[in-house]
Design an enzyme around this catalytic site. Structure first.
Site, PDB file in Angstrom:
ATOM      1  N   ARG A 100      44.036  37.515  38.111  1.00 34.66           N
ATOM      2  CA  ARG A 100      43.216  38.414  37.307  1.00 34.66           C
ATOM      3  C   ARG A 100      43.232  39.790  37.980  1.00 34.66           C
ATOM      4  O   ARG A 100      42.730  39.934  39.096  1.00 34.66           O
ATOM      5  CB  ARG A 100      41.788  37.883  37.209  1.00 34.66           C
ATOM      6  CG  ARG A 100      40.834  38.808  36.470  1.00 34.66           C
ATOM      7  CD  ARG A 100      39.451  38.162  36.325  1.00 34.66           C
ATOM      8  NE  ARG A 100      38.523  39.030  35.624  1.00 34.66           N
ATOM      9  CZ  ARG A 100      37.604  39.802  36.203  1.00 34.66           C
ATOM     10  NH1 ARG A 100      37.478  39.807  37.526  1.00 34.66           N
ATOM     11  NH2 ARG A 100      36.805  40.560  35.485  1.00 34.66           N
ATOM     12  N   HIS A 145      38.117  47.997  34.441  1.00 35.79           N
ATOM     13  CA  HIS A 145      37.291  47.629  35.599  1.00 35.79           C
ATOM     14  C   HIS A 145      36.818  48.934  36.242  1.00 35.79           C
ATOM     15  O   HIS A 145      37.117  49.227  37.399  1.00 35.79           O
ATOM     16  CB  HIS A 145      38.087  46.742  36.564  1.00 35.79           C
ATOM     17  CG  HIS A 145      37.258  45.945  37.528  1.00 35.79           C
ATOM     18  ND1 HIS A 145      37.393  44.571  37.668  1.00 35.79           N
ATOM     19  CD2 HIS A 145      36.293  46.313  38.409  1.00 35.79           C
ATOM     20  CE1 HIS A 145      36.539  44.139  38.606  1.00 35.79           C
ATOM     21  NE2 HIS A 145      35.867  45.181  39.072  1.00 35.79           N
ATOM     22  N   GLU A 190      32.133  43.432  33.781  1.00 39.60           N
ATOM     23  CA  GLU A 190      30.761  43.706  34.201  1.00 39.60           C
ATOM     24  C   GLU A 190      30.142  44.967  33.622  1.00 39.60           C
ATOM     25  O   GLU A 190      29.812  45.907  34.370  1.00 39.60           O
ATOM     26  CB  GLU A 190      30.670  43.774  35.728  1.00 39.60           C
ATOM     27  CG  GLU A 190      31.027  42.491  36.424  1.00 39.60           C
ATOM     28  CD  GLU A 190      30.609  42.466  37.892  1.00 39.60           C
ATOM     29  OE1 GLU A 190      30.159  43.503  38.415  1.00 39.60           O
ATOM     30  OE2 GLU A 190      30.702  41.388  38.508  1.00 39.60           O
ATOM     31  N   ASN A 333      31.164  36.271  35.910  1.00 44.61           N
ATOM     32  CA  ASN A 333      31.173  36.616  37.335  1.00 44.61           C
ATOM     33  C   ASN A 333      29.821  36.243  37.927  1.00 44.61           C
ATOM     34  O   ASN A 333      28.783  36.695  37.425  1.00 44.61           O
ATOM     35  CB  ASN A 333      31.366  38.116  37.546  1.00 44.61           C
ATOM     36  CG  ASN A 333      32.715  38.622  37.046  1.00 44.61           C
ATOM     37  OD1 ASN A 333      33.531  37.852  36.532  1.00 44.61           O
ATOM     38  ND2 ASN A 333      32.945  39.914  37.197  1.00 44.61           N
ATOM     39  N   TYR A 335      27.645  35.784  41.722  1.00 43.05           N
ATOM     40  CA  TYR A 335      27.581  35.886  43.180  1.00 43.05           C
ATOM     41  C   TYR A 335      26.284  35.355  43.776  1.00 43.05           C
ATOM     42  O   TYR A 335      26.283  34.748  44.828  1.00 43.05           O
ATOM     43  CB  TYR A 335      27.765  37.347  43.623  1.00 43.05           C
ATOM     44  CG  TYR A 335      29.170  37.840  43.418  1.00 43.05           C
ATOM     45  CD1 TYR A 335      30.138  37.669  44.407  1.00 43.05           C
ATOM     46  CD2 TYR A 335      29.558  38.434  42.217  1.00 43.05           C
ATOM     47  CE1 TYR A 335      31.447  38.087  44.217  1.00 43.05           C
ATOM     48  CE2 TYR A 335      30.866  38.859  42.019  1.00 43.05           C
ATOM     49  CZ  TYR A 335      31.809  38.679  43.024  1.00 43.05           C
ATOM     50  OH  TYR A 335      33.095  39.084  42.822  1.00 43.05           O
ATOM     51  N   GLU A 401      34.967  35.644  38.397  1.00 43.12           N
ATOM     52  CA  GLU A 401      34.752  36.073  39.782  1.00 43.12           C
ATOM     53  C   GLU A 401      33.689  35.199  40.426  1.00 43.12           C
ATOM     54  O   GLU A 401      32.674  34.877  39.805  1.00 43.12           O
ATOM     55  CB  GLU A 401      34.244  37.529  39.865  1.00 43.12           C
ATOM     56  CG  GLU A 401      35.298  38.579  39.709  1.00 43.12           C
ATOM     57  CD  GLU A 401      34.727  39.995  39.834  1.00 43.12           C
ATOM     58  OE1 GLU A 401      33.746  40.202  40.580  1.00 43.12           O
ATOM     59  OE2 GLU A 401      35.273  40.887  39.168  1.00 43.12           O
TER      60      GLU A 401
HETATM   61  C1  GBH Z   1      31.672  42.524  41.263  1.00 47.59           C
HETATM   62  O1  GBH Z   1      30.445  43.187  41.277  1.00 47.59           O
HETATM   63  C2  GBH Z   1      32.788  43.450  40.847  1.00 47.59           C
HETATM   64  O2  GBH Z   1      33.392  43.033  39.635  1.00 47.59           O
HETATM   65  C3  GBH Z   1      33.844  43.632  41.885  1.00 47.59           C
HETATM   66  O3  GBH Z   1      34.554  44.791  41.613  1.00 47.59           O
HETATM   67  C4  GBH Z   1      33.198  43.641  43.257  1.00 47.59           C
HETATM   68  O4  GBH Z   1      34.117  43.937  44.264  1.00 47.59           O
HETATM   69  C5  GBH Z   1      32.620  42.278  43.489  1.00 47.59           C
HETATM   70  O5  GBH Z   1      31.821  41.855  42.445  1.00 47.59           O
HETATM   71  C6  GBH Z   1      31.834  42.158  44.780  1.00 47.59           C
HETATM   72  O6  GBH Z   1      30.733  43.009  44.783  1.00 47.59           O
HETATM   73  O7  GBH Z   1      23.979  47.899  46.508  1.00 47.59           O
HETATM   74  O8  GBH Z   1      21.891  46.714  46.281  1.00 47.59           O
HETATM   75  O9  GBH Z   1      22.515  48.376  44.643  1.00 47.59           O
HETATM   76  C7  GBH Z   1      29.347  42.371  41.633  1.00 47.59           C
HETATM   77  C8  GBH Z   1      28.052  42.916  41.095  1.00 47.59           C
HETATM   78  C9  GBH Z   1      26.677  44.826  41.124  1.00 47.59           C
HETATM   79  C10 GBH Z   1      26.920  43.521  43.089  1.00 47.59           C
HETATM   80  C11 GBH Z   1      26.094  45.970  41.944  1.00 47.59           C
HETATM   81  C12 GBH Z   1      26.376  44.633  43.918  1.00 47.59           C
HETATM   82  C13 GBH Z   1      24.933  46.555  43.947  1.00 47.59           C
HETATM   83  C14 GBH Z   1      23.724  46.075  44.660  1.00 47.59           C
HETATM   84  N1  GBH Z   1      27.575  44.027  41.911  1.00 47.59           N
HETATM   85  N2  GBH Z   1      25.438  45.431  43.142  1.00 47.59           N
HETATM   86  S1  GBH Z   1      22.966  47.361  45.586  1.00 47.59           S
END
Ligand code: GBH
Length: 499
Positions: A100, A145, A190, A333, A335, A401
């Site tokens: 991807r 993206h 996202e 996605n 996390y 993701e």
């Molecule tokens: C994804 O974002 C993205 O698709 C990818 O590009 C990225 O590398 C990956 O995941 C890992 O982060 O700093 O406290 O304001 C994940 C969602 C949204 C998580 C914004 C971090 C910022 C939190 N992201 N968030 S903060």
């Protein structure tokens, strides 16, 4: 109960995955799709190579180097623009079904306009796609993206309705050029993350427009229409010939009520609606349109602010129908997870404040050593998948993701535990809750430019040495762990990576 009817119901349940006779929670079905992911700005570099146009992340980091934690930006990144063959070699070694990756809009259209094509950019993705296919790897392509051509941002970017036409032109070029070989498309990665480029008061997300509660909803409105345009375009002009799938990749944390009080349960539901329903309801629900709860809250707040119209734009009936059902699968996605209670926070106005929720985390949850936000909560993924399954018509889901960050150690035991526990929860959602998950994509194949965190936060299953201009890549222990799982379709017990 006539027994033939019962048998039919059972058959349907089995076929839909609601029951898998004999399924265990450490084995994926034979046809399950494993992959790994990246994104153009985070890996390619070559920011102005061979006629590439300027993107909004180029502009932001060049004007504000202080927006990056370690001063790194996407100018060179992992240099995948030159080293893509190395990447494909690693992907092949990892044994993925799919890679991807995203296409940089300004690389193939420097201004974003379809009458201004940059041939070397077109060639780059042709080469990458052909290299993948030659190695038996399916390209899974994200159209957007986050790297919008700056030229389009100068017109207002996602807040200007004209963006919908430009995006459709872009999608047409992609289908025309690559659709003979690309069978998996996502329009957006996202939306929840990149609409913050029109709202955050710290300006850290490109294009750094600070219009909370207005700019982010406008961007949402237009990206949803743009998504539907790209979907219908495929349906009407390319699907019959190209036989691919088109969707969108949505992200959210799972939001768990802080306590089991009615108020907290309602607050957690609101959080899901504001983070996920905002984008999912118009596309994946039976009724379409924004979630009624959002409509009501944002309309009321807008009225109370003395506005003549809602900050959340309104879709016509025709538009609701046009957007509803524009998916062939759901890209997800995931996390992390947060705990939610009711309360007002954030700028007035803002999406945060409209949602009326306050988030926290459980101090007992393990934390990524390099991240401010990534708490390890595997069960949140199962709950999220199952919630989607139940609320949005049991869509076919590809995990687009999932991954873990640290400072870049090669003996990445925590990353292995993260993958292991999260893949186990995916299996539980499939086997015990009947969710229809057909694929899992690890973020990320390489350590890459983690946006504002630069290289201080590394998500790769391969280490990248950014002090070396050759950007050498080294597989970490988690690479070998995933390789084993992808090969056997079985979640291994070990957490030390089996080489
Ligand atoms: C994804 O974002 C993205 O698709 C990818 O590009 C990225 O590398 C990956 O995941 C890992 O982060 O700093 O406290 O304001 C994940 C969602 C949204 C998580 C914004 C971090 C910022 C939190 N992201 N968030 S903060």
């Amino acid at each position: 109960m006539p027994s033939s009817r019962l048998r039919l119901l059972l058959l349907v349940a089995v076929v839909r995955g609601a029951m898998r006779p004999g399924a265990v929670n450490n084995r994926f079905p034979d046809d399950f799709l494993f992959g790994a992911a990246s994104a153009s700005y985070q890996v390619e570099g070559g920011w102005d190579a061979d006629g590439k146009g300027e993107g909004i992340w180029d502009r932001m980091f060049h004007e504000h180097p202080e927006f990056s934690r370690d001063g790194q930006n996407g100018d060179v990144a992992d240099d995948s623009y030159h080293l893509y063959k190395e990447d494909v070699k690693l992907l092949k070694e990892l044994g993925v079904n799919h890679y991807r990756f995203s296409i940089s809009w300004p690389r193939i259209m420097p201004t974003g306009e379809a009458n201004n094509i940059n041939q070397p950019g077109i060639d780059y993705y042709n080469n990458l796609i052909n290299e993948l296919l030659d190695n038996g790897i399916q390209p899974m392509v994200t159209m957007y993206h986050w790297d919008l051509p700056q030229w389009l941002q100068d017109l207002g970017g996602w807040t200007n309705p004209i963006i919908v036409d430009y995006f459709e032109d872009y999608a047409r070029v992609l289908y025309e050029t690559y659709g003979d070989r690309v069978k998996w498309w996502s329009t957006f990665n996202e939306p929840k993350s990149f609409i913050m480029g029109y709202s955050r008061d710290d300006g850290l997300i490109a294009p750094s427009i600070k219009k909370p509660g207005v700019g982010d909803y406008l961007a949402t409105h237009h990206l949803l229409i743009a998504h539907a345009r790209a979907y219908h375009l495929y349906d009407e002009q390319y699907r019959a010939k190209q036989q691919g799938k088109v969707s969108i990749a949505l992200n959210t944390d799972w939001h768990e009520p802080l306590t089991n009080s009615t108020e907290d349960i309602a607050a957690a539901d609101r959080a899901m609606q504001f983070d996920f329903g905002l984008f999912a309801h118009p596309i994946f629900s039976t009724e379409g349109d924004y979630p009624p709860l959002l409509r009501e809250r944002i309309d009321n707040n807008s009225k109370a602010e003395g506005r003549t119209r809602s900050r959340l734009p309104v879709f016509s009936k025709e538009m609701v129908e046009y957007i509803r059902g524009t998916y062939d699968f759901l890209g997800l996605n995931y996390y992390s997870t947060t705990l939610v209670t009711s309360g007002l926070t954030g700028d007035n106005p803002s999406r945060e404040r409209d949602s009326g929720i306050i988030e926290s985390v459980d101090p007992s949850w393990p934390t990524s050593p390099s991240s401010t936000w990534l708490k390890v909560v595997p069960w949140g993924l199962r709950k999220l998948i199952t919630w989607i399954h139940q609320n949005y018509n049991a869509p076919t889901i590809v995990i687009t993701e999932n991954g873990y960050s640290d400072h870049g150690t090669l003996e990445d035991t925590e990353r292995i535990s993260y993958y292991k526990s999260h893949m186990t929860e995916v299996l539980k959602a499939m086997n015990e809750d009947g969710a229809h998950v057909i694929g899992y994509t690890a973020w990320s194949i390489l350590d890459n430019l983690e946006w504002n965190s630069g290289y201080t936060e590394r998500f790769g299953v391969c280490y990248v040495n950014i002090s070396d201009p050759a950007r050498p890549r080294t597989p970490k222990a988690s690479f070998y762990y995933l390789k084993n799982v992808f090969q056997t379709h079985e979640i291994q017990d070990t957490t030390d990576g089996s080489r």
